[in-house]
Design an enzyme around this catalytic site. Structure first.
Site, PDB file in Angstrom:
ATOM      1  N   HIS A 276     -78.762 -24.906 -70.161  1.00 29.57           N
ATOM      2  CA  HIS A 276     -78.610 -24.255 -71.457  1.00 29.57           C
ATOM      3  C   HIS A 276     -77.241 -23.595 -71.514  1.00 29.57           C
ATOM      4  O   HIS A 276     -76.636 -23.279 -70.483  1.00 29.57           O
ATOM      5  CB  HIS A 276     -79.694 -23.208 -71.666  1.00 29.57           C
ATOM      6  CG  HIS A 276     -81.055 -23.780 -71.909  1.00 29.57           C
ATOM      7  ND1 HIS A 276     -82.096 -23.034 -72.412  1.00 29.57           N
ATOM      8  CD2 HIS A 276     -81.555 -25.031 -71.722  1.00 29.57           C
ATOM      9  CE1 HIS A 276     -83.176 -23.795 -72.526  1.00 29.57           C
ATOM     10  NE2 HIS A 276     -82.871 -25.012 -72.113  1.00 29.57           N
TER      11      HIS A 276
ATOM     12  N   GLU B 147     -76.281 -20.601 -72.200  1.00 27.95           N
ATOM     13  CA  GLU B 147     -76.198 -19.296 -71.533  1.00 27.95           C
ATOM     14  C   GLU B 147     -76.011 -19.467 -70.027  1.00 27.95           C
ATOM     15  O   GLU B 147     -75.190 -18.784 -69.412  1.00 27.95           O
ATOM     16  CB  GLU B 147     -77.470 -18.476 -71.776  1.00 27.95           C
ATOM     17  CG  GLU B 147     -77.783 -18.203 -73.220  1.00 27.95           C
ATOM     18  CD  GLU B 147     -78.741 -19.230 -73.829  1.00 27.95           C
ATOM     19  OE1 GLU B 147     -78.528 -20.450 -73.676  1.00 27.95           O
ATOM     20  OE2 GLU B 147     -79.709 -18.800 -74.483  1.00 27.95           O
TER      21      GLU B 147
ATOM     22  N   CYS C 292     -84.068 -18.222 -74.695  1.00 29.61           N
ATOM     23  CA  CYS C 292     -85.448 -18.519 -74.315  1.00 29.61           C
ATOM     24  C   CYS C 292     -85.812 -17.650 -73.098  1.00 29.61           C
ATOM     25  O   CYS C 292     -84.981 -16.911 -72.572  1.00 29.61           O
ATOM     26  CB  CYS C 292     -85.591 -19.999 -73.974  1.00 29.61           C
ATOM     27  SG  CYS C 292     -84.711 -20.482 -72.455  1.00 29.61           S
TER      28      CYS C 292
ATOM     29  N   CYS D  49     -83.572 -18.281 -69.956  1.00 30.75           N
ATOM     30  CA  CYS D  49     -82.238 -17.694 -70.078  1.00 30.75           C
ATOM     31  C   CYS D  49     -82.297 -16.173 -70.070  1.00 30.75           C
ATOM     32  O   CYS D  49     -81.449 -15.519 -69.460  1.00 30.75           O
ATOM     33  CB  CYS D  49     -81.542 -18.220 -71.322  1.00 30.75           C
ATOM     34  SG  CYS D  49     -81.150 -19.980 -71.185  1.00 30.75           S
TER      35      CYS D  49
END
Length: 161
Positions: free
Chosen positions: A59, A61, A89, A92
Site C-alpha cells: 500500500h 503508506e 486501512c 496501514c
C-alpha cells in the site's frame, strides 16, 4: 506556525501525495499516494503497488514508510508526519503506529475499510501504547474524485475490481 501556514503545508504535502496517486492509476493500481514528512521536508514517497508487486502489503503508506525508514536509517519514524490520499486501512494504521508516526493527514475517508474513524478508529484505541494525531479531509474532494473516476473507468472497461 499559524493555522493558515499549517493548512498551506497540509495542502502542499497532500498535493505531492496526489501526484503519486495519479502515477499509481497510470500503472493500473488503485490511485493512492503517500508522503512522509520530517522537519518540513519529504523524506519518503509511496504509491499503491500491490498488483504490480504481487504484494498485498504494498500500500502507498507502507511504501512511503519503507522509503523514509531507509533514508533516515531507522524503522522508527519519530517526529514524522504521513500524508495519504485515502484513509488508511487496519494494516496501514497498525504500521503507522509501530513506526511511531507523530501525525497522520489523510484526504478522502474510506467508508469500507477506513481504520482511522470511518469503520473503526485504531488511532483512538486507548489500550495501544502509541497514539498518532489524525487530521482527515485535506483535499478530500480531489482525493475522492481521483478514486471515483478510477473505479468508474474500470467498471466501464469491464476490468475486474
Amino acid at each position: 506556525m499559524a493555522d493558515q501556514d499549517l493548512q498551506i503545508d497540509h495542502t502542499r504535502f497532500m498535493q505531492a501525495a496526489l501526484e503519486l496517486a495519479k502515477e499509481a492509476a497510470e500503472l493500473g493500481e488503485v490511485p493512492v499516494g503517500a508522503v512522509v514528512v520530517k522537519d518540513g521536508e519529504i523524506v519518503g514517497r509511496g504509491r499503491n503497488a500491490p498488483i504490480s508487486q504481487h504484494d498485498p502489503s504494498a500500500h502507498a503508506e507502507i511504501q512511503a514508510m519503507r522509503d523514509a525508514a531507509a533514508r533516515l536509517g531507522n524503522y522508527r519514524l519519530v517526529g514524522c508526519s504521513l500524508y495519504v490520499t485515502l484513509e488508511p486501512c487496519a494494516m496501514c494504521a497498525g504500521a503507522i503506529q509501530h513506526a511511531r508516526i507523530a501525525s497522520l493527514v489523510f484526504g478522502a475517508s474510506d467508508p469500507k475499510t477506513g481504520a482511522c474513524g470511518s469503520v473503526i478508529n485504531l488511532m483512538a484505541e486507548a489500550r495501544l501504547n502509541h497514539h498518532t494525531e489524525v487530521t482527515g479531509g485535506v483535499l478530500a474532494q480531489e482525493c475522492g474524485s481521483l478514486l471515483s473516476e478510477f473505479f468508474a473507468s474500470r467498471r466501464k472497461s469491464g476490468k475486474p475490481q
